[in-house]
Scaffold this active site. Structure first.
Site, PDB file in Angstrom:
ATOM      1  CB  SER A  74     -33.738 -11.873  48.153  1.00  0.00           C
ATOM      2  OG  SER A  74     -34.621 -10.964  47.548  1.00  0.00           O
ATOM      3  NE  ARG A  98     -38.907 -16.745  42.177  1.00  0.00           N
ATOM      4  CZ  ARG A  98     -38.365 -16.808  43.382  1.00  0.00           C
ATOM      5  NH1 ARG A  98     -37.206 -16.231  43.591  1.00  0.00           N
ATOM      6  NH2 ARG A  98     -38.955 -17.446  44.363  1.00  0.00           N
ATOM      7  CG  HIS A 107     -38.160  -8.312  44.324  1.00  0.00           C
ATOM      8  ND1 HIS A 107     -37.023  -8.455  45.076  1.00  0.00           N
ATOM      9  CD2 HIS A 107     -38.970  -9.349  44.660  1.00  0.00           C
ATOM     10  CE1 HIS A 107     -37.130  -9.526  45.849  1.00  0.00           C
ATOM     11  NE2 HIS A 107     -38.294 -10.094  45.601  1.00  0.00           N
ATOM     12  CE  LYS A 130     -38.566 -15.762  54.829  1.00  0.00           C
ATOM     13  NZ  LYS A 130     -38.803 -15.220  53.482  1.00  0.00           N
TER      14      LYS A 130
HETATM   15  O1  PNS Z   1     -41.015 -12.380  49.743  1.00  0.00           O
HETATM   16  P1  PNS Z   1     -41.708 -13.451  50.525  1.00  0.00           P
HETATM   17  O2  PNS Z   1     -40.970 -13.732  51.826  1.00  0.00           O
HETATM   18  O3  PNS Z   1     -41.936 -14.710  49.717  1.00  0.00           O
HETATM   19  O4  PNS Z   1     -43.170 -12.862  50.902  1.00  0.00           O
HETATM   20  C1  PNS Z   1     -44.089 -13.622  51.664  1.00  0.00           C
HETATM   21  C2  PNS Z   1     -45.262 -12.775  52.152  1.00  0.00           C
HETATM   22  C3  PNS Z   1     -44.783 -11.538  52.841  1.00  0.00           C
HETATM   23  C4  PNS Z   1     -46.116 -12.387  50.960  1.00  0.00           C
HETATM   24  C5  PNS Z   1     -46.113 -13.655  53.123  1.00  0.00           C
HETATM   25  O5  PNS Z   1     -45.244 -14.254  54.051  1.00  0.00           O
HETATM   26  C6  PNS Z   1     -47.170 -12.861  53.881  1.00  0.00           C
HETATM   27  O6  PNS Z   1     -48.186 -12.510  53.325  1.00  0.00           O
HETATM   28  N1  PNS Z   1     -46.886 -12.592  55.184  1.00  0.00           N
HETATM   29  C7  PNS Z   1     -47.773 -11.809  56.055  1.00  0.00           C
HETATM   30  C8  PNS Z   1     -48.440 -12.719  57.099  1.00  0.00           C
HETATM   31  C9  PNS Z   1     -49.702 -13.337  56.528  1.00  0.00           C
HETATM   32  O7  PNS Z   1     -50.650 -12.666  56.154  1.00  0.00           O
HETATM   33  N2  PNS Z   1     -49.698 -14.690  56.422  1.00  0.00           N
HETATM   34  C10 PNS Z   1     -50.770 -15.433  55.825  1.00  0.00           C
HETATM   35  C11 PNS Z   1     -50.592 -15.498  54.307  1.00  0.00           C
HETATM   36  S1  PNS Z   1     -51.862 -16.420  53.527  1.00  0.00           S
END
Ligand code: PNS
Length: 162
Positions: A128, A90, A17, A41
């Protein structure tokens, strides 16, 4: 002002990150690292703790801010007047899900672009969840997360520092 939003769970921040944050801080006037409040989560660190760990790891980057958000990412992007979502890629395994999210976000607002930075090769295996698993099972995680984050992880897991 060119603002890039780097969203994620960051539970906890890893050197992968941090690599993305450092590199994107050179591309934008301001980068906001946005911790998602995702209640589905079971996190190791609270939102406040995760924000604090990111703060401590990015102190030298004057154009990086740390924040958290709840709900739809696109609503948060609008609230911040941003036009760019920053993501790290990644491996090919990340691609499908990220592609899906990028297209969904574009459907929600076609003026907002998702840009992908390829993770530096030394961090391509890093996540993570793997860091937490290895640390829980007593493996060494030095070099995988910022040094100042190590004691917090060991403290949470009640482990002795390796
Ligand atoms: O680190 P992560 O858990 O892979 O991040 C995922 C994240 C936070 C980018 C994604 O879950 C997100 O955008 N969540 C907010 C809710 C939302 O907007 N969902 C629709 C995404 S298209």
């Amino acid at each position: 002002m060119k603002i890039g939003i780097y969203p994620g769970s960051f539970d906890p921040i890893t050197n992968g990150h941090l690599d993305i944050i450092r590199r994107s801080s050179k591309l934008f006037d301001k980068v906001i690292v946005a911790v998602v409040k995702n209640y589905s989560k079971k996190p190791l660190f609270s939102i406040e703790e995760r924000e604090d760990l990111i703060h401590r790891s990015t102190r030298d980057l004057s154009n990086v801010e740390v924040d958290s958000f709840e709900g739809l990412l696109m609503d948060y992007i609008h609230e911040k007047n941003a036009k760019v979502i920053i993501k790290g890629l990644r491996a090919i395994s990340d691609f499908e899900y990220e592609f899906q999210m990028a297209l969904m976000n574009r459907k929600l607002d076609s003026d907002v672009e998702t840009i992908f930075l390829m993770t530096s090769s030394e961090y391509s295996f890093l996540s993570s969840s793997l860091v937490k698993e290895v640390a829980t099972l007593g493996g060494c995680i030095t070099g995988l997360v910022p040094d100042n984050v190590l004691p917090d992880i060991y403290r949470k897991l009640n482990k002795n520092t390796k």
